[in-house]
Write an enzyme that holds these catalytic residues in place. Structure first.
Site, PDB file in Angstrom:
ATOM      1  N   ASP A 214      46.106  31.120  37.837  1.00 39.28           N
ATOM      2  CA  ASP A 214      46.199  31.029  36.375  1.00 39.28           C
ATOM      3  C   ASP A 214      47.649  31.150  35.922  1.00 39.28           C
ATOM      4  OD1 ASP A 214      45.243  30.600  33.853  1.00 39.28           O
ATOM      5  OD2 ASP A 214      44.574  32.656  33.522  1.00 39.28           O
TER       6      ASP A 214
ATOM      7  N   GLY B 135      40.819  39.736  27.442  1.00 40.34           N
ATOM      8  CA  GLY B 135      40.808  40.807  26.452  1.00 40.34           C
ATOM      9  C   GLY B 135      42.209  41.070  25.936  1.00 40.34           C
TER      10      GLY B 135
ATOM     11  N   GLY C 215      44.728  38.061  25.855  1.00 37.41           N
ATOM     12  CA  GLY C 215      44.624  37.293  27.081  1.00 37.41           C
ATOM     13  C   GLY C 215      43.219  36.759  27.222  1.00 37.41           C
TER      14      GLY C 215
END
Ligand SMILES: *[C@@H]1O[C@H](CO)[C@@H](O)[C@H](O)[C@H]1NC(C)=O
Ligand SMILES: *[C@@H]1O[C@H](CO)[C@@H](O)[C@H](O)[C@H]1NC(C)=O
Ligand SMILES: *[C@@H]1O[C@H](CO)[C@@H](O)[C@H](O)[C@H]1NC(C)=O
Ligand SMILES: *[C@@H]1O[C@H](CO)[C@@H](O)[C@H](O)[C@H]1NC(C)=O
Ligand SMILES: *[C@@H]1O[C@H](CO)[C@@H](O)[C@H](O)[C@H]1NC(C)=O
Ligand SMILES: *[C@@H]1O[C@H](CO)[C@@H](O)[C@H](O)[C@H]1NC(C)=O
Ligand SMILES: *[C@@H]1O[C@H](CO)[C@@H](O)[C@H](O)[C@H]1NC(C)=O
Ligand SMILES: *[C@@H]1O[C@H](CO)[C@@H](O)[C@H](O)[C@H]1NC(C)=O
Ligand SMILES: *[C@@H]1O[C@H](CO)[C@@H](O)[C@H](O)[C@H]1NC(C)=O
Ligand SMILES: *[C@@H]1O[C@H](CO)[C@@H](O)[C@H](O)[C@H]1NC(C)=O
Length: 809
Positions: A624, A511, A508
């Site tokens: 997002d 991380g 992602g």
């Protein structure tokens, strides 16, 4: 004439009950007045509100919630097992003083069943959260009150009651799930076998005990921290036990709630963090698990292993006990003599054992109590009943000792009966130690390993989500011994094979994400925030805080978190079907998702988003949303994930600005990418992109029409104005029969990605539009439409990862 019509309409709307409809804000309702879908009652000081509510489904409940706390927190639900099937619903007070809920067909779906008949009844919502029916002229004597019918929440002034013959009749029962108030499997009540004790049960099996009443509180509850803030009281008679608490500090908003996993917490509202903080949780640790150590043993959280036989007792089955299976417990080394020669060994700071086979007398002294115990061959222990004034009263146990534990600082003294030969032995500590020294070391090492495993298992079994949050947000405020993080870092390390590449699910923006399997076989997804990650501690806290308060079928569920130094882990439920992008952009796998499935997925995402924006009452902007953040469970139900960037909004603050523009190219609306201004309409834009991607099977950011340099949005727009939008539909989906439905979805998608945020519909409109229940306006040009005025290079970027732009100041 017009007036006449209005009156007629009103009559129609009010189901022909010839009275005026009521409107908030009021706290009282008289007979034949009613509350319908949109009306509420508000208590005099505005603390509580009552009315109909739903969880985004048509089903309607009548309940009570805190008027000024968001997310909305329900403390009571009337028709918890009988929701109305649609919003045509009303609650009214009958002439006789019964409260009834009627559905659209005027059938009674819930009835307060008040046996007492009022002369001039009124219903009133009090500031205590109690909904009462009383005679208008009589302020104290209630004909009916909601406090007599607790749900999953115990408010100050509410009583738990039990009868020695008929058993508990006022007690808490859990909800079935966070969005289903129907009676769940857990209950929190007073057990009346022997001396009354507070228990949490699943069905009729005890899961853990709050313990027996010690004059101040239940013996297993850390009362020293609480009794200055609350006045706990119990009324004990031969036939009845009644318990309640009062709030001594009115600035504190507090409730006790039994959640759908059987965990009980006292929660207080924190204005500072705007979340409910747990001031006590049960089970608090593994020793709270009922009878973990079997019979005649003691549980000590600071010892490894936790379970030890009482002095003078040995494990019933040595090998089994040593392998940490404590279920069979311990037996006496030497049988009691009974007639004479028995004595007692004192244990201090204990939570008293299960009192279900006990006997008590309030007026006997401790000395008399001992004599009483010695007189009866099956009596095995005694203690004071009441710890006030250096102790008073007598409590006797018979046969086996069950579920005793160390309870430092606030435990009680208990005297366990042993044969005199054992007493001589145990009272000589030197002899005792010498004998066991060598074996002790070896056993200790084994025990340590076993103990650690057990802790892990139990901890996982009770995901103390809030415990972790407490750790994050109020480390300073906490008291010693309270610092239990839920997921131990090393547990996660081993669950993920030390974050091995084989376990890696993906990467992602913040991380890598790993798959893990815990010792009890549960599959988890672990997001490991890289040390160099742009998701700092702030984003991490943000995600944990938000996720802990959000619960929706279309949001991924956070199981917990773990922190070690600068390592931060988020632990989620594992989604076996990965994410949406894994399917729709792959030529083979995309065949697995037919239109029906895709429609359900789009609908699910819309509902999840609607919940975030509106129904969660937190007003959350995700910021997002993209296909790789939409995970799919085993049934392909979409779950929105990745809340690192999400922002919560207070009240009506509809938009905000940020210097740190973070998000993903291709899903960001122009006003956000360019000016850093974001609002719920930013998410609507991203949603529109996702819809068009699902239908076309093409990535917005990766798609490129070589001749015209159009991205997916540009291409969709071109096809739309050229009146051949069906060409956008992925080949594998194309089917005449459903074409018009898909076209409607394209239309909605285009409305969502319009250039100006104010032109985009909000999610509640989108949900209706998708269902075809709302007229679709004409869309205008999309944002980032690279057709003529190429605003930005964003359209041609193929960078899929979440990025961060630091806007020039
Ligand atoms: C509830 O209120 C909303 C807006 O105030 C209105 O559109 C809707 O029709 C009302 N519903 C009912 C059942 O009264
Ligand atoms: C609402 O539900 C009732 C009873 O379940 C039913 O009779 C009525 O037709 C429904 N109304 C609508 C608009 O669906
Ligand atoms: C209640 O009080 C009002 C005014 O004091 C009086 O008129 C009425 O009769 C009373 N009602 C009953 C049922 O006592
Ligand atoms: C606590 O409650 C008891 C019983 O209801 C009452 O007698 C006592 O005065 C209360 N104590 C305080 C400090 O309010
Ligand atoms: C058990 O716990 C207490 C306090 O938590 C501690 O003092 C004691 O040493 C422990 N072990 C035993 C065997 O009691
Ligand atoms: C422990 O022993 C009991 C009784 O023999 C058995 O039912 C149970 O499965 C055992 N538990 C474990 C974890 O082996
Ligand atoms: C009980 O104790 C008495 C006195 O110490 C002794 O004489 C007797 O044998 C004991 N009985 C048993 C069953 O151990
Ligand atoms: C409790 O003990 C007192 C004093 O010995 C006695 O008078 C009373 O009857 C006992 N009560 C019960 C319920 O046994
Ligand atoms: C001992 O106590 C148990 C439990 O209260 C009772 O059933 C039994 O009759 C008592 N035995 C004697 C000898 O008093
Ligand atoms: C409790 O015990 C202590 C020490 O034995 C004594 O000083 C004190 O007065 C006692 N308190 C009461 C209320 O009896």
């Amino acid at each position: 004439m017009e007036n006449h019509n209005k009156v007629l309409m009103l009559m129609v709307c009010t189901f022909f009950f010839f009275s005026m409809p009521t409107y908030s804000i009021q706290n009282t309702l008289t007979s034949n007045q009613f509350i319908q879908y949109n009306d509420t009652l508000v208590s005099a000081a505005g603390t509580f509100e009552a009315g109909f509510f739903n969880f985004g489904d048509p089903q309607q409940y009548f309940g009570i919630w805190y008027n000024s706390i968001s997310p909305r927190t329900y403390v009571w639900v009337a028709n918890r097992n009988t929701p109305a099937q649609n919003s045509t619903v009303m609650m009214k007070l009958t002439d006789q003083g019964s409260l009834v809920i009627l559905d659209g067909s005027k059938g009674i779906i819930w009835n307060s069943d008040s046996s007492r008949i009022g002369v001039e009844p009124v219903v009133q919502l009090l500031d205590s959260g109690n909904l009462v029916v009383k005679d208008a002229n009589n302020t104290q004597n209630f004909l009916w009150e909601s406090f007599d019918y607790p749900g999953d929440t115990l408010l100050a002034g509410m009583k738990l009651k039990s009868n020695s013959v008929t058993g508990p009749y006022r007690y808490l029962t859990s909800w079935r799930s966070p969005e289903d108030p129907a009676t769940g499997e857990y209950s929190y009540r007073i057990d009346m076998h022997g001396y009354p004790q507070l228990v949490t049960e699943k069905g009729s099996r005890i899961l853990y005990r709050g313990g027996s009443w010690n004059g101040i509180l239940f013996t297993g509850v850390p009362w020293q921290r609480l009794y200055r803030i609350y006045n706990f009281s119990a009324v004990i008679t031969d036939k009845e036990f009644s318990y309640q608490y009062e709030n001594l500090d009115n600035s504190i908003i507090t409730r006790v709630v039994l959640d759908q996993n059987g965990i009980t917490q006292r929660l207080t509202w924190s204005d500072r963090t705007q979340i409910w903080e747990a001031t006590s949780t049960r089970p608090a640790d593994e020793c709270d698990v009922y009878a973990l150590c079997g019979i005649n043993s003691n549980c000590n959280v600071t010892d490894f292993p936790n379970c030890k036989c009482l002095e003078g007792f040995v494990p019933k089955f040595q090998t089994k006990w040593k392998s940490s299976n404590w279920t069979d417990g311990c037996v006496r080394k030497t049988d009691l003599n009974c007639s004479h020669g028995d004595g007692f060994l004192k244990y201090t700071s204990m939570k008293l054992p299960d009192t279900s086979s006990s006997w008590f007398n309030k007026s006997l002294s401790l000395e008399k109590c001992k004599t009483m115990c010695l007189k009866n061959c099956s009596c095995t222990a005694y203690a004071n009943l009441d710890i006030r004034n250096n102790g008073s009263g007598c409590l006797l146990w018979f046969d086996n000792i069950v579920d005793m534990r160390n309870f430092p600082d606030q435990g009680q003294d208990i005297y366990i009966r042993l044969s005199s030969s054992e007493l001589v032995y145990t009272s000589d500590p030197k002899k005792n130690k010498r004998n066991s020294k060598h074996a002790g070391i070896i056993a200790g090492v084994i025990a340590l390993i076993i103990g650690l495993t057990l802790i892990v298992m139990v901890t996982l079994a009770y995901r103390k989500k809030l415990g972790c949050i407490r750790n994050l947000f109020q480390k300073k405020d906490m008291e010693d011994g309270d610092s239990a993080t839920i997921f131990d870092f090393s547990t996660i390390t081993s669950a993920t094979n030390h974050f091995s590449n084989r376990n890696k699910l993906g990467e992602g923006g913040f991380g890598p994400v790993y798959k893990g399997i815990t010792v009890d076989g549960q599959e988890i997804a672990v997001k490991r925030l890289s040390k160099t990650s742009i998701q700092g501690i702030e984003e991490f806290k943000n995600e944990v805080k938000l996720m802990a308060t959000l619960q929706h079928r279309n949001l991924v569920k956070l199981l917990g978190c773990s922190i070690r130094q600068d390592e931060k882990l988020l632990i989620y439920e594992f989604m076996p079907n990965r994410s949406l992008d894994y399917f729709i952009f792959d030529t083979i796998r995309s065949k697995l998702l037919d239109w029906t499935k895709r429609l359900e997925i789009i609908d699910g995402i819309a509902r999840g988003l609607l919940y975030l924006h509106q129904d969660s009452r937190l007003r959350i902007i995700h910021r997002d949303l993209k296909t790789s953040n939409i995970l799919l469970d085993i049934d392909m139900i979409p779950k929105i994930s990745d809340f690192g960037l999400a922002r919560s909004f207070m009240g009506d603050q509809a938009e905000a600005n940020t210097n740190r523009v973070m998000g993903t190219y291709g899903y960001m609306p122009p006003e956000y990418a360019v000016h850093g201004s974001f609002s719920i309409k930013s998410d609507v834009f991203s949603f529109g992109v996702v819809v068009l991607e699902i239908i076309s099977g093409k990535k917005n950011s990766g798609f490129c029409d070589p001749r015209r340099r159009l991205n997916l949005l540009g291409n969709a727009w071109r096809l739309w104005i050229e009146e051949r939008p069906e060409e956008l539909i992925a080949d594998i989906l194309y089917d005449e029969a459903i074409c018009s439905e898909i076209l409607r979805f394209i239309h909605v998608g285009l409305l969502c990605v319009q250039q100006l945020p104010e032109d985009r519909p909000n999610m509640s409109s989108v949900v209706l539009m998708l269902k075809g229940e709302k007229l679709l306006p004409k869309p205008s040009e999309p944002g980032f439409y690279a057709g003529k005025n190429n605003m930005n290079s964003a359209g041609s970027s193929i960078n899929e990862a979440t990025i961060s732009l630091l806007e020039a100041r």
